[in-house]
Write a protein that holds these residues in place. Sequence first.
Motif, PDB file in Angstrom:
ATOM      1  N   THR A 195       0.846  -1.184   0.000  1.00  0.00           N
ATOM      2  CA  THR A 195       0.000   0.000   0.000  1.00  0.00           C
ATOM      3  C   THR A 195       0.884   1.238   0.000  1.00  0.00           C
ATOM      4  OG1 THR A 195      -1.627   1.308   1.231  1.00  0.00           O
ATOM      5  CG2 THR A 195      -0.222  -0.153   2.520  1.00  0.00           C
ATOM      6  N   GLY A 229      -3.373   5.199  -2.281  1.00  0.00           N
ATOM      7  CA  GLY A 229      -4.356   6.113  -1.716  1.00  0.00           C
ATOM      8  C   GLY A 229      -3.976   7.557  -1.969  1.00  0.00           C
ATOM      9  N   ALA A 263       0.137   5.034   0.738  1.00  0.00           N
ATOM     10  CA  ALA A 263      -0.988   5.823   1.240  1.00  0.00           C
ATOM     11  C   ALA A 263      -0.559   6.666   2.430  1.00  0.00           C
ATOM     12  CB  ALA A 263      -2.145   4.891   1.624  1.00  0.00           C
ATOM     13  N   ALA A 283      -8.407   4.471   8.465  1.00  0.00           N
ATOM     14  CA  ALA A 283      -8.148   4.653   7.037  1.00  0.00           C
ATOM     15  C   ALA A 283      -6.645   4.576   6.787  1.00  0.00           C
ATOM     16  CB  ALA A 283      -8.703   6.005   6.580  1.00  0.00           C
ATOM     17  N   ASP A 311      -5.246  -0.478   5.517  1.00  0.00           N
ATOM     18  CA  ASP A 311      -4.895  -1.364   4.398  1.00  0.00           C
ATOM     19  C   ASP A 311      -4.167  -2.608   4.894  1.00  0.00           C
ATOM     20  OD1 ASP A 311      -5.984   0.507   2.690  1.00  0.00           O
ATOM     21  OD2 ASP A 311      -4.054   1.367   2.104  1.00  0.00           O
ATOM     22  N   CYS A 315     -11.058   2.964   1.813  1.00  0.00           N
ATOM     23  CA  CYS A 315      -9.723   2.367   1.841  1.00  0.00           C
ATOM     24  C   CYS A 315      -9.809   0.856   1.955  1.00  0.00           C
ATOM     25  CB  CYS A 315      -8.923   2.913   3.024  1.00  0.00           C
ATOM     26  SG  CYS A 315      -8.634   4.694   3.002  1.00  0.00           S
TER      27      CYS A 315
END
Length: 258
Positions: A9, A80, A11, A19, A24, A207
């Motif tokens: 991920t 993200g 993000a 989130a 994730d 998410c």
Amino acid sequence: MSTRKYILTIAGFDPSSGAGLTSDIKTFEAHGFYGLSVCTAITVQNDIAFKKCEWVTKAIIIDQIETLFERFEISVVKIGIIQSWEVLLEIIELLKKRNPTIKIILDPVLKASAGYEFHSEENLDVFERVLEQCYFITPNYDEIQVLFPDKTIEDTIDFIAEKTNIYLKGGHRADKKGWDAVYHSKIVQLNIPPIAETVFEKHGSGCVLSAALASNLANEIPLEDACKNVKVYVEKFLNSNESLLGTHSFRSVGVFRS
């Protein structure tokens, strides 16, 4: 190390863990993956209030990515919040250089649920190039309306579907609330109705959805089955309790597989 399954991920960090990166990672773990993470932003928020965002520099983001690829094989990445489409394009080009077959699932976070806006001024020509290199984009109805403000929702869907697959989240849908729509292969549409009669709202549910989609695709689940599994997982997450912070569970992983 080769027997473990890894997923990445890229993000922001949310201190409430509802989130962003930590959300994730929990989703990846529930699907049987070891989650790797690259931080793009440090946010000051909880489950009801978003106060501030400090962006990680592009150089540090790139260093994080390069260091992970020196050690791990990564076939799927979820992305993200990123400071700009230009930075996002450079990150995607780096990922493609590191693994030309990597599948990129983009959750285009434009506005926090508490009202904080990202990407106030954007170069949509650059964003079009981003779309062409993604495998999936996962906007909700509010987000897809503002991605291309000069187009209708229908025209925007048609435009994006020519470039990448779309999982359109239905939580903000006015006509059929909770109905998700998947557009792939440019013309095929899959409608996924809600499973539960009611669901409890959760901080970071978008998410979770994109991370669950990335996990199913990394597990080589066929595309439409993967999307159905995502719906099962997200609704069980939403109904895991009545608070704004959900619980992740291996028991919530879907069962669809052709």
